[in-house]
Design a protein around this motif. Structure first.
Motif, PDB file in Angstrom:
ATOM      1  N   ALA A 179       0.821  -1.209   0.000  1.00  0.00           N
ATOM      2  CA  ALA A 179       0.000   0.000   0.000  1.00  0.00           C
ATOM      3  C   ALA A 179       0.850   1.253   0.000  1.00  0.00           C
ATOM      4  O   ALA A 179       0.557   2.230  -0.718  1.00  0.00           O
ATOM      5  CB  ALA A 179      -0.924  -0.014   1.216  1.00  0.00           C
ATOM      6  N   GLN A 180       1.929   1.287   0.811  1.00  0.00           N
ATOM      7  CA  GLN A 180       2.804   2.457   0.832  1.00  0.00           C
ATOM      8  C   GLN A 180       3.452   2.675  -0.533  1.00  0.00           C
ATOM      9  O   GLN A 180       3.592   3.812  -0.992  1.00  0.00           O
ATOM     10  CB  GLN A 180       3.875   2.286   1.909  1.00  0.00           C
ATOM     11  CG  GLN A 180       3.385   2.554   3.332  1.00  0.00           C
ATOM     12  CD  GLN A 180       4.539   2.599   4.317  1.00  0.00           C
ATOM     13  OE1 GLN A 180       5.033   1.549   4.718  1.00  0.00           O
ATOM     14  NE2 GLN A 180       4.927   3.793   4.702  1.00  0.00           N
ATOM     15  N   SER A 181       3.870   1.565  -1.182  1.00  0.00           N
ATOM     16  CA  SER A 181       4.516   1.717  -2.490  1.00  0.00           C
ATOM     17  C   SER A 181       3.540   2.280  -3.521  1.00  0.00           C
ATOM     18  O   SER A 181       3.933   3.044  -4.408  1.00  0.00           O
ATOM     19  CB  SER A 181       5.081   0.381  -2.965  1.00  0.00           C
ATOM     20  OG  SER A 181       4.062  -0.493  -3.424  1.00  0.00           O
ATOM     21  N   ILE A 182       2.229   1.897  -3.401  1.00  0.00           N
ATOM     22  CA  ILE A 182       1.223   2.433  -4.338  1.00  0.00           C
ATOM     23  C   ILE A 182       1.110   3.936  -4.162  1.00  0.00           C
ATOM     24  O   ILE A 182       1.107   4.706  -5.138  1.00  0.00           O
ATOM     25  CB  ILE A 182      -0.131   1.740  -4.089  1.00  0.00           C
ATOM     26  CG1 ILE A 182      -0.047   0.269  -4.537  1.00  0.00           C
ATOM     27  CG2 ILE A 182      -1.252   2.465  -4.825  1.00  0.00           C
ATOM     28  CD1 ILE A 182      -1.254  -0.554  -4.137  1.00  0.00           C
ATOM     29  N   ILE A 183       1.016   4.398  -2.895  1.00  0.00           N
ATOM     30  CA  ILE A 183       0.893   5.832  -2.625  1.00  0.00           C
ATOM     31  C   ILE A 183       2.158   6.580  -3.034  1.00  0.00           C
ATOM     32  O   ILE A 183       2.112   7.597  -3.727  1.00  0.00           O
ATOM     33  CB  ILE A 183       0.610   6.058  -1.124  1.00  0.00           C
ATOM     34  CG1 ILE A 183      -0.781   5.573  -0.753  1.00  0.00           C
ATOM     35  CG2 ILE A 183       0.776   7.536  -0.750  1.00  0.00           C
ATOM     36  CD1 ILE A 183      -1.910   6.398  -1.331  1.00  0.00           C
ATOM     37  N   GLU A 184       3.359   6.052  -2.582  1.00  0.00           N
ATOM     38  CA  GLU A 184       4.608   6.785  -2.746  1.00  0.00           C
ATOM     39  C   GLU A 184       5.113   6.775  -4.192  1.00  0.00           C
ATOM     40  O   GLU A 184       5.779   7.718  -4.620  1.00  0.00           O
ATOM     41  CB  GLU A 184       5.678   6.200  -1.811  1.00  0.00           C
ATOM     42  CG  GLU A 184       5.349   6.261  -0.327  1.00  0.00           C
ATOM     43  CD  GLU A 184       5.383   7.672   0.215  1.00  0.00           C
ATOM     44  OE1 GLU A 184       5.850   8.600  -0.496  1.00  0.00           O
ATOM     45  OE2 GLU A 184       4.945   7.867   1.361  1.00  0.00           O
TER      46      GLU A 184
END
Length: 816
Positions: A686-691
Motif C-alpha cells: 500500500a505504501q509503495s502504491i501511494i509513494e
C-alpha cells in the motif's frame, strides 16, 4: 635404711636390690655428690648415679679397681651399665671404657681406641680373650696385652689386633720397637695364608710355612718397583722431589716429571705428562677421580697417538690437538659402556659442561663424534651422528628441543631420539627432521611415525597464523588459536589449492571428522567436506552458514559437489541435491528439488528471476520460493508454477494502469521484506502504491525508489546512490514544493528491503528506533498508524489513505 637419700635413684636401686640384705650390705655413708652425679658407699660396694648413665652398682674386684682409678672423677667416668657376666669373668661399661675381671687374672681396664677395637672383636668372648693388663705406652703409640694376643694403637697406623702365629712372630721381632714398626692393617686371609701389614713390612703365616717376616712398607715396595720399571732416575719420571707421602687410602711419591700413587687394592701406578698435569690440577687422589687404578694406555689414531688412564671414578684422555679431558660420573660410565674411544663417539674433545635447568644441574660432554648429556631424572644419553649434528645445529640443550630424555633408537629403516620438547628423526632419503613443540605434541598423540602421517619429510615452517610441517602422509598445522591438527589426503590437497592458512579458510581448528559417509574438517573461516564420489570441497562464509542451517551433509543438500563459483556479482555452490546462492548484502539461500530444476531451466540467476531472496516456505499443498523478480511455486498436484514479476535486471514491469498486475509484481518483494524485517507485506504494498504512483513516478522509474525515502543512506546496505528531486511536503496546513535528495536503488527488490531496513534500523527489536512501537502492534492498521504517528509522512491523512488501499485491494492476503 638410715643415711640414704629418700626417693633418690640410688635409694631406689638399693631398695630394688633388697637393701641391707642384698650383696651390698648395710649403708656405710650417706649419698655424696660428685661432679656430674653422686655415689653412696655400702658395706660391699658402691652405687653411682649420673644423669647420663643412670644408677649402677660397682662392687667386687671391678669396684676395687674402679676406686683405685679415682672412681667417677677418674679417667673412666661414671658407670653406664651394670656388671655383666661372661665366660670366665665379668666386665662393666663406664663412660670412657670398661673394666674386665677374670677369675684367673683379676681386673684390667680398656679405654679409647683399644677399647673400641677390642669391643668390635667381641671382647673377652672373641679371639683375644680377657685382657691381662692395662694399656702400656710405647714410643709412637701403645699396646695392651690380652690372653691370646695384643692390640696396638698408633697415630701412624691406627688400631689393630695382632694375634696368633703372626702375633707370636711380631713379638719375636721386638713388636713395634722392632724394624716392622706398628701394624697398619688387620690380618687378612688369602687362600690358606694370612697377611698383616706393618709400617715397614708385613708378616705372613700359613700352616705349611709358618710365619714369614718381610721388611719394607707395601707402598714403598710397590712405588719402588714401579719406578724402577719406568727406568728409575734416568727414566720418564726423573728423580724424586719429595718423600713418600701417606694419603687417605694410599700413598704417593712425587718426581720431576710425575707421580706414583699406591693403594692396597690397586697397587702402584704412575701419572705423568699431560694426563698427570690435569690429574694434579683436579686435586689428585683427593679429587673427583680418586686414585689411579691402571697405567697410561696408548690409543693409536690417524692424528697420532692418544692416551687414556683409568682412575677409581673415571678416566683422563689425551688426544693430539684436543689436549686432556676427564670423563667421570654418569657421563664417564656411559662412555665406557659405549666402548669408550673405540666406540661411536670417539675421543673426548671437551670437558663436562654445566647446563643449569629448573630441575637441577644438567651436564654434557663433547666427543669427536657426538655428545653425552646427563639430566636429573632422565639419566645419561648420547647424541651422535646425523641426529647429534641436527641437535647441535638447533641449539642443543638451549634450543627448542631441550635436553635428551632417551637414546637414539632404530625403528625399521629410520632412527629417532626423544628430547624434552620433541624428537629428531633420521630417515632414508629425507635426512634429519626435528618434530617439536605443539606440532610434536600433536604428532606424538596421533601415534608418530606409526600413524597415517608416517615420517617427517620437511622441517616446520612459519605460515600465516602459525606453523606447519610436512610428513609422508600429510601435514600438521599449529596455531595459538586452533592448536595442532593434522590435514591429509584429499582434504589437504583442497586446502593447499585454497592457499592453505593464507587463503580463505585460515588455520585448521579441528581434526578431520567422519560424517554421514564422508568427512569434514573445520578451519578458522570455513570447512572442507569430502566424500569418495564428490571429492574434497570448500564451503565458507554465508554459504557455509546456510549449509549448516540446512543441517549440512545430513540435510537436503547432502555433500558439496563443487566449490563456490562467482556469478552476477554473487556466488553459487553446487551440492549433491541442490545449490546455495548468495549475493552481497543479503543472506544465502538454498534452492533444491523441483524448484531448482525449474530455476535452472529458466537460466537461474542469469534469467528473469534473478537471485533467490528466500528459502522455500510452505504454501497450500506445496511450497513457494521467492526470487528477486518473481516466485516459483510447487504443488503436489500441479508441479511447478513460475511467476516472473520483472525488474530492472530482467522481465517486464506491468503496464501503466494495470493495478492488479502491479500488486502481484511487488507482492514477492514485500513478502521478502516482511520475512527479513517484520514489516507487513500489506503495508509495504500500500505504501509503495501511494509513494510511487503505482510504480509510475519519475523517482520510481529512474531510481527504483518505491517509498520516497530520502538521503542519506544511514548505513543501509541496499542504497546505490542519491538523486535530487522536487517534492511536495505538507507544512503549516498546506503543501509546498521543496528540493530534496532521494535514495537510488539497483532494483525494486532492493527498494523494498531498504524500506524494511529504514523502519527497523536493521533490527525490529531495537527499542531505540523511532518506529519501534509499530513492531509491537498486532494488526496491519495499527502498524500504519504507529509509523504515521512517529513522523513517517507529513500528510496528516497518511494513515487513513494507506488503510483505505489495504482494504480496497484486500492486500492482507499477501502477509506471510
Amino acid at each position: 635404711m638410715a643415711n640414704t637419700t629418700s626417693g633418690s635413684a640410688i635409694a631406689n636401686l638399693y631398695n630394688q636390690l633388697g637393701g641391707a640384705s642384698s650383696k651390698l650390705g648395710a649403708v656405710v655413708s650417706p649419698e655424696a655428690t660428685l661432679g656430674g652425679g653422686s655415689y653412696q658407699q655400702f658395706a660391699n660396694g658402691r652405687i653411682y648415679w649420673s644423669e647420663a648413665g643412670g644408677a649402677h652398682v660397682v662392687a667386687g674386684g671391678i669396684g676395687d679397681t674402679y676406686i683405685s682409678l679415682s672412681g667417677s672423677v677418674g679417667a673412666l667416668g661414671y658407670p653406664t651399665g651394670d656388671s655383666t657376666q661372661v665366660s670366665g669373668g665379668y666386665y662393666q661399661q663406664f663412660a670412657n671404657g670398661r673394666i674386665y675381671w677374670s677369675n684367673t687374672d683379676g681386673a684390667s681396664v680398656t679405654t679409647g681406641a683399644i677399647d673400641a677395637t677390642y669391643s668390635a672383636l667381641s671382647g673377652p668372648v672373641g679371639k683375644l680373650g680377657f685382657p691381662l693388663g692395662n694399656e702400656i705406652a710405647l714410643n709412637g703409640g701403645s699396646y695392651q696385652q690380652f690372653a691370646n694376643g695384643r692390640i696396638y694403637s698408633s697415630q701412624a697406623g691406627g688400631t689393630h689386633a695382632v694375634a696368633g702365629g703372626i702375633g707370636d712372630a711380631y713379638i719375636m721381632a721386638n713388636g713395634s720397637a722392632g724394624e716392622l714398626g706398628f701394624p697398619t692393617g688387620d690380618s687378612t686371609l688369602s687362600g690358606d695364608t694370612y697377611t698383616q701389614r706393618f709400617q715397614n713390612g708385613r708378616i705372613t703365616w700359613s700352616n705349611a710355612d709358618g710365619p714369614q717376616v718381610v721388611l719394607g712398607s707395601p707402598a714403598s715396595d710397590a712405588i719402588d718397583a714401579t719406578y724402577e720399571a719406568l727406568g728409575g732416575a734416568s727414566g720418564k719420571l726423573g728423580v724424586a722431589t719429595t718423600d713418600e707421602t701417606d694419603l687417605a687410602g694410599g700413598a704417593y711419591l712425587a718426581f720431576d716429571k710425575g707421580r706414583i700413587y699406591w693403594t692396597e687394592a690397586d697397587g702402584a701406578h704412575a701419572t705423568m705428562g699431560a694426563i698427570g698435569d690435569l690429574y694434579v690440577s683436579m686435586n689428585g687422589s683427593a679429587g673427583k677421580l680418586g686414585f689411579p687404578t691402571g697405567d697410561s694406555t696408548v690409543i693409536p689414531t690417524a692424528d697420532g697417538d692418544a692416551y687414556y688412564q683409568q682412575f677409581q671414578n673415571g678416566r683422563i684422555y689425551f688426544t693430539p690437538g684436543n689436549g686432556t679431558h676427564a670423563t667421570m660420573g654418569a657421563i664417564g660410565e656411559l662412555y665406557v659402556v659405549m666402548n669408550g674411544s673405540a666406540g661411536k663417539l670417539g675421543l673426548p674433545t671437551g670437558d663436562s659442561t654445566l647446563v643449569p635447568t629448573a630441575d637441577g644441574d644438567a651436564y654434557y660432554q663433547q666427543f669427536h663424534d657426538g655428545r653425552i648429556y646427563f639430566t636429573p631424572g632422565n639419566g645419561t644419553h648420547a647424541t651422535m651422528g646425523a641426529i647429534g649434528e641436527a641437535y647441535v645445529a638447533s641449539g642443543g640443550a638451549d634450543g627448542k628441543l631441550g635436553l635428551p630424555i632417551g637414546d637414539s633408537t632404530q625403528v625399521g629403516d629410520y632412527w629417532v631420539q626423544q628430547f624434552q620438547h620433541g624428537w629428531i628423526y633420521c630417515t632414508p632419503g629425507n635426512g634429519t627432521r626435528i618434530v617439536a613443540g605443539g606440532i610434536g605434541d600433536t604428532y606424538n598423540a596421533l601415534g608418530g611415525a606409526g600413524s597415517f602421517l608416517g615420517l617427517p619429510i620437511g622441517d616446520s615452517a612459519a605460515v600465516s597464523g602459525g606453523w606447519f610441517q610436512q610428513f609422508q602422509g600429510g601435514r600438521i598445522y599449529w596455531s595459538a588459536t586452533g592448536g595442532g591438527h593434522a590435514v591429509h589426503g584429499a582434504v589437504l590437497n583442497e586446502y593447499i589449492a585454497q592457499n592453505g592458512s593464507a587463503g580463505i579458510l585460515g588455520v585448521p581448528v579441528l581434526d578431520e571428522t567422519p560424517l554421514n559417509g564422508g568427512t569434514y574438517q573445520q578451519f578458522a573461516n570455513g570447512r572442507i567436506y569430502w566424500k569418495s564420489d564428490t571429492g574434497a570441497r570448500t564451503v565458507h562464509g554465508a554459504v557455509l552458514n546456510e549449509y549448516i542451517n540446512q543441517n549440512g551433509s545430513a540435510g537436503v543438500l547432502a555433500f558439496p559437489n563443487g566449490n563456490e563459483v562467482g556469478i552476477n556479482n554473487g556466488v553459487s555452490q553446487d551440492f549433491e541435491r541442490g545449490r546455495v546462492y548468495w549475493r552481497p548484502n543479503t543472506y544465502a539461500y538454498t534452492v533444491h528439488g523441483a524448484i531448482l530444476a525449474t530455476y535452472l531451466s529458466r537460466g537461474a540467476s542469469d534469467g528473469a528471476l534473478g537471485f533467490p531472496t528466500s528459502n522455500e516456505t510452505p504454501s497450500g499443498d506445496g511450497v513457494v520460493q521467492n526470487f528477486q523478480n518473481g516466485t516459483i511455486a510447487w504443488t503436489q498436484s500441479g508441479g511447478t508454477v513460475v511467476h516472473v514479476n520483472g525488474s530492472s535486471s530482467g522481465g517486464s514491469a506491468p503496464a501503466p494502469g494495470d493495478e492488479t498486475g502491479y500488486i502481484k509484481w511487488v507482492a514477492g518483494f514485500a513478502q521478502e521484506e516482511q520475512r527479513k524485517y517484520g514489516v507487513p507485506a500489506a503495508v509495504s504494498i500500500a505504501q509503495s502504491i501511494i509513494e510511487s504512483g503505482w510504480g509510475q513516478s519519475g523517482l520510481t522509474l529512474v531510481d527504483h525508489n518505491y517509498f520516497g525515502i530520502k538521503c542519506p543512506a544511514y548505513g543501509s546496505p541496499y542504497v546505490s546512490g542519491c538523486t535530487s528531486y522536487s517534492t511536495s511536503e505538507y507544512e503549516n496546513g498546506g503543501y509546498v514544493t521543496i528540493q530534496a535528495g532521494f535514495r537510488s536503488y539497483n532494483s525494486a527488490a532492493d527498494s523494498f528491503l531498504d524500506h524494511g531496513y529504514f523502519l527497523s534500523l536493521g533490527d525490529p527489536t531495537n527499542s531505540a528506533n523511532r518506529y519501534y512501537p509499530a513492531f509491537l502492534t498486532t494488526n496491519d492498521q495499527d502498524f500504519v498508524r504507529a509509523i504515521a504517528n512517529a513522523g513517517y509522512a507529513t500528510d496528516p491523512t497518511y494513515a487513513s489513505k494507506i488503510i483505505s488501499i489495504m482494504d480496497r485491494y484486500n492486500l492482507y492476503q499477501y502477509d506471510v
